[in-house]
Motif scaffolding. Structure first.
Motif, PDB file in Angstrom:
ATOM      1  N   SER A 119       2.965 -12.199  36.362  1.00  0.00           N
ATOM      2  CA  SER A 119       2.255 -11.805  35.142  1.00  0.00           C
ATOM      3  C   SER A 119       1.812 -13.048  34.350  1.00  0.00           C
ATOM      4  CB  SER A 119       3.090 -10.818  34.321  1.00  0.00           C
ATOM      5  OG  SER A 119       3.742 -11.434  33.281  1.00  0.00           O
ATOM      6  N   ASP A 120       2.645 -14.127  34.359  1.00  0.00           N
ATOM      7  CA  ASP A 120       2.213 -15.406  33.720  1.00  0.00           C
ATOM      8  C   ASP A 120       0.919 -15.904  34.359  1.00  0.00           C
ATOM      9  OD1 ASP A 120       4.249 -15.748  31.981  1.00  0.00           O
ATOM     10  OD2 ASP A 120       5.391 -17.164  33.225  1.00  0.00           O
ATOM     11  N   LEU A 121       0.925 -15.882  35.708  1.00  0.00           N
ATOM     12  CA  LEU A 121      -0.250 -16.399  36.431  1.00  0.00           C
ATOM     13  C   LEU A 121      -1.472 -15.543  36.116  1.00  0.00           C
ATOM     14  CD1 LEU A 121      -1.523 -18.346  38.493  1.00  0.00           C
ATOM     15  CD2 LEU A 121      -0.872 -16.754  40.293  1.00  0.00           C
ATOM     16  N   LEU A 161       5.428 -20.006  37.889  1.00  0.00           N
ATOM     17  CA  LEU A 161       4.905 -18.923  37.056  1.00  0.00           C
ATOM     18  C   LEU A 161       5.260 -17.572  37.671  1.00  0.00           C
ATOM     19  CD1 LEU A 161       1.344 -20.369  36.325  1.00  0.00           C
ATOM     20  CD2 LEU A 161       3.316 -20.340  34.788  1.00  0.00           C
ATOM     21  N   THR A 162       5.579 -16.618  36.837  1.00  0.00           N
ATOM     22  CA  THR A 162       5.736 -15.250  37.351  1.00  0.00           C
ATOM     23  C   THR A 162       4.333 -14.709  37.624  1.00  0.00           C
ATOM     24  OG1 THR A 162       5.518 -14.301  35.157  1.00  0.00           O
ATOM     25  CG2 THR A 162       7.758 -14.868  35.852  1.00  0.00           C
ATOM     26  N   LYS A 179       7.110 -25.573  35.722  1.00  0.00           N
ATOM     27  CA  LYS A 179       7.749 -24.258  35.913  1.00  0.00           C
ATOM     28  C   LYS A 179       6.964 -23.394  36.890  1.00  0.00           C
ATOM     29  CE  LYS A 179       6.022 -21.434  32.117  1.00  0.00           C
ATOM     30  NZ  LYS A 179       6.281 -20.516  31.094  1.00  0.00           N
ATOM     31  N   THR A 190      -2.054 -13.827  33.467  1.00  0.00           N
ATOM     32  CA  THR A 190      -2.550 -14.064  32.101  1.00  0.00           C
ATOM     33  C   THR A 190      -3.341 -15.360  32.047  1.00  0.00           C
ATOM     34  OG1 THR A 190      -0.471 -13.109  31.362  1.00  0.00           O
ATOM     35  CG2 THR A 190      -1.782 -14.235  29.688  1.00  0.00           C
ATOM     36  N   ARG A 191      -2.784 -16.407  32.688  1.00  0.00           N
ATOM     37  CA  ARG A 191      -3.468 -17.713  32.625  1.00  0.00           C
ATOM     38  C   ARG A 191      -4.704 -17.743  33.512  1.00  0.00           C
ATOM     39  NH1 ARG A 191      -0.503 -22.255  30.897  1.00  0.00           N
ATOM     40  NH2 ARG A 191       1.540 -21.745  30.094  1.00  0.00           N
TER      41      ARG A 191
END
Ligand SMILES: Cc1cc2nc3c(=O)[nH]c(=O)nc-3n(C[C@H](O)[C@H](O)[C@H](O)COP(=O)(O)OP(=O)(O)OC[C@H]3O[C@@H](n4cnc5c(N)ncnc54)[C@H](O)[C@@H]3O)c2cc1C
Length: 274
Positions: A123-125, A120-121, A118, A127-128
């Protein structure tokens, strides 16, 4: 009982020997390596990443082998309690050209049957991987890391348990046919086999010439990859495996940040003529 010789004690030679033993349990398999230890070349000095087939042309042999290879390797590691960690990889596009290539990679991965790929948005990136900047990033959750030296050590143990032999410090430099048998030799001894497999890695072209006396069909141009180990204070800078989008004009995956199974983290490899 058939006698089979495998030249090369890297991961390909050892895996080949194991597969032969499994398929022909009554055969006697010998693995030869010119070094005093197994895996002294690429197999024991790579990034330790379990690749799952993201990069390869859908339908190609490489793609099929990568997809089935990671499944077989993780099964082998689980069965033999070999340290591995499916920690996931993030491929990062840093400019608009790479973004297009990344879209293409995602498509290839999907066609190759990779699961849960997937984009990543932001904000996903964040966070990770709070320290990674990207125009676009792709999460490849099936990829991970493994201790390939332990994999080879375990393969060698099984080969010996199944009546195979591992012969080290032995450089095979001659080969001839005699009455339907193949005779191979180093500078001192010779061995007779029904069949031999050459799994000599980057020496394959030179071995082909030495063993057959014929001009190799291809020439290997070897590169060495150098890595830098991250200082303890820098280790917290990333969590997954972080890869760039490969530049299609080079046959390399690009410099990546890698977690190692022993907890260390490194960056590399570069590519210098060996
Ligand atoms: C920098 C780098 C990073 C990589 N990272 C990864 C990764 O993270 N994940 C991954 O899956 N792959 C990775 N790879 C690729 C992977 O390491 C190789 O595909 C794999 O190790 C090849 O294994 P092999 O057994 O064919 O070769 P090798 O490991 O090179 O083994 C060949 C063996 O043959 C022996 N030999 C050669 N000639 C003779 C002779 N005449 N007589 C006796 N013995 C002989 C050599 O001594 C050697 O031990 C990487 C490769 C490089 C260079």
């Amino acid at each position: 009982m058939k006698k089979i010789g495998v030249i090369g004690g890297g991961i390909i030679g050892l895996a080949t020997a194991l597969k032969i033993q499994n398929k022909f349990p009554h055969s006697k398999v010998f693995v030869f390596d010119k070094e005093s230890k197994l895996g002294e070349h690429q197999s024991g000095r790579n990034s330790g990443v379990l690749h799952c087939g993201l990069y390869y042309e859908p339908g190609s042999l490489k793609a099929k082998l990568a997809v089935s290879g990671i499944q077989q390797m993780t099964k082998f590691c689980n069965e033999h309690k070999i340290s591995h960690d499916i920690c996931g990889k993030i491929v990062v596009a840093s400019n608009f050209i790479e973004e297009k290539y990344l879209d293409n990679l995602a498509l290839r991965g999907k066609k190759n049957g990779l699961k849960n790929l997937k984009f990543l948005t932001n904000s996903d990136l964040n966070t990770r991987e709070p320290n990674v900047n990207a125009i676009k990033s792709l999460l490849v959750p099936e990829e991970g890391i493994v201790d390939y030296k332990m994999v080879m050590h375990t393969m060698a143990k099984i080969i010996k348990k199944k009546n195979g032999e591992i012969i080290l410090s032995t450089k095979i430099n001659k080969c001839r046919n005699l009455n339907n048998k193949v005779i191979i030799s180093d500078s001192k001894n010779e061995w007779e086999f029904d069949l031999i497999f050459s799994c000599a890695g980057l020496y394959s072209d030179r071995n082909y010439k030495n063993l057959t006396g014929e001009k190799p069909l291809l020439k290997i141009i070897p590169f060495r990859g150098e890595y830098l180990m991250l200082k303890p204070e820098a280790k917290k800078l990333f969590n997954h495996l972080i890869y760039p989008v490969p530049d299609p004009i080079y046959p390399f995956l690009g410099v990546h940040f890698t977690r190692l199974i022993n907890g260390e983290k490194e960056v590399g490899p570069n590519a210098v003529f060996a």
